[in-house]
Design an enzyme around this catalytic site. Sequence first.
Site, PDB file in Angstrom:
ATOM      1  N   HIS A  60       3.674  -7.901   1.434  1.00 22.12           N
ATOM      2  CA  HIS A  60       2.521  -7.685   0.574  1.00 22.12           C
ATOM      3  C   HIS A  60       1.384  -8.645   0.916  1.00 22.12           C
ATOM      4  O   HIS A  60       0.218  -8.264   0.956  1.00 22.12           O
ATOM      5  CB  HIS A  60       2.972  -7.888  -0.876  1.00 22.12           C
ATOM      6  CG  HIS A  60       1.940  -7.573  -1.887  1.00 22.12           C
ATOM      7  ND1 HIS A  60       1.444  -6.302  -2.059  1.00 22.12           N
ATOM      8  CD2 HIS A  60       1.303  -8.353  -2.780  1.00 22.12           C
ATOM      9  CE1 HIS A  60       0.552  -6.322  -3.017  1.00 22.12           C
ATOM     10  NE2 HIS A  60       0.432  -7.546  -3.476  1.00 22.12           N
ATOM     11  N   TYR A  63       0.983  -8.843   5.532  1.00 24.18           N
ATOM     12  CA  TYR A  63       0.750  -7.654   6.348  1.00 24.18           C
ATOM     13  C   TYR A  63       1.498  -7.742   7.679  1.00 24.18           C
ATOM     14  O   TYR A  63       0.996  -7.354   8.719  1.00 24.18           O
ATOM     15  CB  TYR A  63      -0.760  -7.472   6.608  1.00 24.18           C
ATOM     16  CG  TYR A  63      -1.543  -7.155   5.364  1.00 24.18           C
ATOM     17  CD1 TYR A  63      -1.815  -5.840   5.011  1.00 24.18           C
ATOM     18  CD2 TYR A  63      -2.019  -8.161   4.532  1.00 24.18           C
ATOM     19  CE1 TYR A  63      -2.532  -5.539   3.872  1.00 24.18           C
ATOM     20  CE2 TYR A  63      -2.726  -7.872   3.382  1.00 24.18           C
ATOM     21  CZ  TYR A  63      -2.982  -6.557   3.054  1.00 24.18           C
ATOM     22  OH  TYR A  63      -3.687  -6.258   1.912  1.00 24.18           O
ATOM     23  N   LYS A 107     -13.881  -2.704  -2.834  1.00 21.86           N
ATOM     24  CA  LYS A 107     -12.565  -2.752  -2.235  1.00 21.86           C
ATOM     25  C   LYS A 107     -11.608  -1.875  -3.040  1.00 21.86           C
ATOM     26  O   LYS A 107     -11.744  -1.757  -4.251  1.00 21.86           O
ATOM     27  CB  LYS A 107     -12.045  -4.186  -2.232  1.00 21.86           C
ATOM     28  CG  LYS A 107     -10.758  -4.372  -1.435  1.00 21.86           C
ATOM     29  CD  LYS A 107     -10.286  -5.805  -1.521  1.00 21.86           C
ATOM     30  CE  LYS A 107      -9.013  -6.028  -0.745  1.00 21.86           C
ATOM     31  NZ  LYS A 107      -8.505  -7.384  -0.961  1.00 21.86           N
ATOM     32  N   HIS A 111      -1.502  -0.590  -6.702  1.00 19.81           N
ATOM     33  CA  HIS A 111      -0.594  -1.264  -7.625  1.00 19.81           C
ATOM     34  C   HIS A 111       0.499  -0.263  -7.967  1.00 19.81           C
ATOM     35  O   HIS A 111       0.743   0.051  -9.137  1.00 19.81           O
ATOM     36  CB  HIS A 111      -1.334  -1.758  -8.880  1.00 19.81           C
ATOM     37  CG  HIS A 111      -0.863  -3.102  -9.328  1.00 19.81           C
ATOM     38  ND1 HIS A 111      -0.723  -3.459 -10.628  1.00 19.81           N
ATOM     39  CD2 HIS A 111      -0.491  -4.179  -8.619  1.00 19.81           C
ATOM     40  CE1 HIS A 111      -0.292  -4.709 -10.715  1.00 19.81           C
ATOM     41  NE2 HIS A 111      -0.141  -5.162  -9.497  1.00 19.81           N
ATOM     42  N   HIS A 113       4.093   0.158  -7.214  1.00 22.04           N
ATOM     43  CA  HIS A 113       5.423  -0.075  -7.761  1.00 22.04           C
ATOM     44  C   HIS A 113       5.396  -0.576  -9.212  1.00 22.04           C
ATOM     45  O   HIS A 113       6.101  -0.048 -10.077  1.00 22.04           O
ATOM     46  CB  HIS A 113       6.226  -1.011  -6.863  1.00 22.04           C
ATOM     47  CG  HIS A 113       7.626  -1.190  -7.327  1.00 22.04           C
ATOM     48  ND1 HIS A 113       8.537  -0.152  -7.370  1.00 22.04           N
ATOM     49  CD2 HIS A 113       8.267  -2.268  -7.837  1.00 22.04           C
ATOM     50  CE1 HIS A 113       9.671  -0.595  -7.866  1.00 22.04           C
ATOM     51  NE2 HIS A 113       9.542  -1.872  -8.167  1.00 22.04           N
ATOM     52  N   ASP A 133     -11.075  -9.666  -7.427  1.00 21.48           N
ATOM     53  CA  ASP A 133     -11.469  -9.768  -6.018  1.00 21.48           C
ATOM     54  C   ASP A 133     -12.985  -9.677  -5.884  1.00 21.48           C
ATOM     55  O   ASP A 133     -13.602 -10.358  -5.072  1.00 21.48           O
ATOM     56  CB  ASP A 133     -10.843  -8.622  -5.203  1.00 21.48           C
ATOM     57  CG  ASP A 133      -9.454  -8.980  -4.693  1.00 21.48           C
ATOM     58  OD1 ASP A 133      -9.159 -10.182  -4.588  1.00 21.48           O
ATOM     59  OD2 ASP A 133      -8.681  -8.058  -4.394  1.00 21.48           O
ATOM     60  N   ASP A 520     -10.106   0.988   2.724  1.00 20.45           N
ATOM     61  CA  ASP A 520      -8.997   1.938   2.753  1.00 20.45           C
ATOM     62  C   ASP A 520      -7.776   1.395   2.024  1.00 20.45           C
ATOM     63  O   ASP A 520      -7.569   0.201   1.930  1.00 20.45           O
ATOM     64  CB  ASP A 520      -8.616   2.301   4.192  1.00 20.45           C
ATOM     65  CG  ASP A 520      -8.288   1.070   5.017  1.00 20.45           C
ATOM     66  OD1 ASP A 520      -8.178  -0.029   4.445  1.00 20.45           O
ATOM     67  OD2 ASP A 520      -8.151   1.200   6.242  1.00 20.45           O
TER      68      ASP A 520
END
Lengths: 767, 86, 276
Positions: A60, A63, A107, A111, A113, A133, A520
């Site tokens: 997470h 990456y 951006k 979220h 799960h 953010d 994305d």
Amino acid sequence: MSEQQFHLDTVEHAAQTPDTELPWAELGLKKEEFERVVEILGRRPTAAELAMYSVMWSEHCSYKSSKTHLRQFGEKVSEEMTKDLMVGMGENAGVTDIGDGWAVTFKIESHNHPSYVEPYQGAATGVGGIVRDIISMGARPVAVMDPLRFGAIEHPDTQRVVHGIVAGVGGYGNCLGLPNIGGEVEFDPCYQANPLVNALAVGVLRHEDLRLANASGTGNKVVLFGARTGGDGIGGASVLASESFDDSKPSKRPAVQVGDPFAEKVLIECCLELFHASLVEGIQDLGAAGISCATSELASNGDGGMHVDLSSVLLRDPSLTPGEILMSESQERMMAVVDPAKTEDFEAVLEKWEVEYSWIGEVTDTGRLIIDWQGEVIVDVDPRTVAHDGPVYERPYHRPERQDEIQADHFTGSAADTGRPAGERLKEAVLELMASPNLCSRDWVTDQYDRYVQGNTAMAMPDDAGVIRVDEQTGLGVALSTDCNGRYAYLDPYAGAQLALAEAYRNVATSGARPVAVSDCLNFGSPEDPEVMWQFAEAVRGLADGCLEIGVPVTGGNVSLYNQTGEEAIHPTPVVALMGVLDDVRRRTPSGWDASADGQAIYLLGSTAAELDGSEWARLRGHLGGQPPAVDLAREKLLGELLINMSRDGMIDSAHDVSEGGLAATLSEMCLRFGIGARIGLGEVADRDGVDEFTMLFSESQGRAVVSVPRSEEVRFKDMCTMRDYPYARIGVVDVVSDALDLMGAARIPLPELREAHESTLPRFFG
Amino acid sequence: MARIVVDVMPKPEILDPQGKAIVRALPHQGVTVFSGVRQGKRFELEVDGEVTDEILATAREAAETMLSNPVIEDVVNVSVIDDVEA
Amino acid sequence: MSANTFETPLVADLSAPGADPALKDVRVGIVTFPGTLDDRDAARAIELAGGTAVRLWHADDDLQRVDAVVLPGGFSYGDYLRAGAISRFAPLMARIVDAAGDDGGLPVLGICNGFQILTEAHLLPGSMIRNDHLKFVCRDQRLRVENASTAWTGDFTAGQEIVVPLKNNDGQYVCDQVTLERLEAEGRVVFRYLGRNPNGSLNDIAGVTNARGNVVGLMPHPEHAVEPGFGPDSTGSGPVAKGDGTDGLGLFTSALNALVNGSSAGSATTDGGTRA
């Protein structure tokens, strides 16, 4: 103060006890990763260090599976497409210059799960996280959007998930005072135990207000403010409850994070006042990996050193251990770097807003991140090794065995392709399409979101793009759309990603805005499955190639992997969010005609081929196979330019792109937008394109849009299409009196009937 | 007629934004003796006739599965009160 | 500490003709509580109506000699405890209650959360509970102006239909039977929902006033229907293009005009510095 309930694992202690068994596997680290940590430190990590590395090196945060592919977004760029980019990938969010001294940051993030486990709080905190953010870039958040994907609409668990997620998105976003201006809602069995909750936030700032997440200036103070730190989101890491790993303590650490939108609203206003008065040097929000992430990123992006006293952190739960404090994902917290000369002013602003804060450390020039706990050193690391030097995997991937078979299974001629309607029966077909879960009205969802707050919403759902005014005097603003068709991406992930880009581009251009930036959200299954990894690699390659071709840079985003239940992965779902700029939002183009357009000519731009594979029509018939519609980004760009110029020059009064559901859906939605009918004749254009009327209506060929043109503008309109060599055809006329979508010579669909079919589906399922 | 009372509270480790906002507002009214507030929910389940053990068990079941969200809330009390005549 | 200034210019197009220059001298206070959301919108509405918006901070003790007050919408204190229940104890609310009470007559408009605060402060009767369908609802709402003689509705005619956005979670107006009968008998229902009742409010009540007519509260948001291009797609007289509905502006011009022309409900002068 209660007595410490655990043995403190200090750096000194760690050096003396190299053979202590550590629960690295329980914390999700691989053996090689743990060995790498030991190699970096030259000793075993302390419990607190282990906590930091394990969360920061998680998929997470690091990456690690995707990084090697994501590089293409930075490599496949031209100078032209990045000239307005003020901040690119890698920061909390990308920032684009939109002119007149204004910049916009946006951006999209997932979220997924948490929203399955606890739909309301999962979705709510998803909105909260993405908004922080945006704040941490120095921007005022001005809007949110939310692409949502659920399991089959009739599945019993879908009720729970839909109600919770929609209420959570609304409950948090409405309470923050952010207009919700669009998104997506899709139902597909592939998302049954893996709903996708993607959240987008957009913010605006003056160029001079830009803030970055770095800790510079030796001697500057580090402050943690906002909510207190609790045990949120560390349920899975309860092995750390006992820091010496030799005794066990009953642990009640909630895996669920609970959002407090009121606290976040106050935090927004407080931060904006801090920015306005230039009281912070650097700022970082606390999201995944909490203080571990904030301290290591701030330190490694700045002068490279920071000294923190973790005992100063204000706690909601005093039983937390240092490792847990470092990992906690409690919401509504921010960390800032403040000039010592400004600490009093800083405190005054926080006290005005009744926001709690504690000074926890300072910036140093040692190049080390040192964290103390009650006078003892428990972390001593190079922050870069935590934040940036995580593992990178070249995961093996290969084209799925079945891919050829899937692509050979075309809809046309399949067992599912029976009884294509014609003539009068087209009416039933259109009603069935417009009532289907994936094309029916989204009002049940969007009526639960405030789209008016802030007074700058020029357009929102159900229009193609959400449009927000940035400058109240000039009307300068932005348009945003998020799109993805997971079915297309399943058939061909490379093309599927480009089709998502094409649709988002078309939607933004349709509103009259010039596309400038992409964010994305890449939702996929397990990267450890080489076939899923192939989907991911192909989608990234497709999107990066596509962005280069169409000339719009990726400015940031998010990857969500492991969206699967057992062996079954979700459809590859690369959601593309695209932002465009409008010089004056009052000139935006709505996605349907109103009564004042009575008598205007209706034109179809683009041409139609027999492309039913992956279509909504095929979905209604239970078929998924073949090749997705052909994508031609050069044509999309040309269409976009046409739509933007026509809008600017007043040649079109309404415009709507053709995408899922084909022309049938586009025309229905244009009629329903303001409840005004149209007479449509498709015979001529069908002959021109060599397809029948059914294909004309239900094919999902790309590069198409429908526009209404005032009579006085028809000559100029046709000249412009001819000049750019773009196919156009006059397919009808806006007709108030008809009160129907009249497919002349075939079927007449009265608008009340169409509306009833379109609007009753979601209320029928969800009340 | 009798009533079964069900009290539901946010789990102790779960953030309670409402309680937090209230405890911070109390001092504005000069109330400073309370160091914490947590806000829960009370349900009253009406029963025609006697509350049998079976009915009470059903109430507990309903409390655990429907009246509370076990992910974030605890059922802290399920008890019977007899209606006082008005 | 005084409130911060608006960081971006607020008003879109002041070149538009119309407003009486005298209105500019009318100072309307817009109160911000922690969690208030529509304060900028309310200020914009006042400016578009021709007046001067003055930002007031809930924790201050000074009404800054404003001529009227708007309590904007939002979720002050997160709607925790009850909507408006914590805000009503703000220091500034004590000033407002004094100034708007029987001896004062200060025009006060409470919108949505502001309406909830006014009921919690007992300036208006009744209360709001959760919408009957238990969901947040945001939609363009048709209303009938029932009383065109309050401080905030003088520019309408009684019976006039308007469209303004409605958006709330706790919008269901309730009160006891005696109060309801009195409100109806005294013509103190100012706005009524038309079409489907959006939240279960008693007698379709969308807004009420006090006996004197200077304090008005309503759940729908007139400040979101004041500027062409950014409002609803319809007005009381039918559909309009591209969000051009501006029916809400009438509430704000009503108050400004009444204050300038010295009608009965307006022209209160207040000195926020002292309190009896």
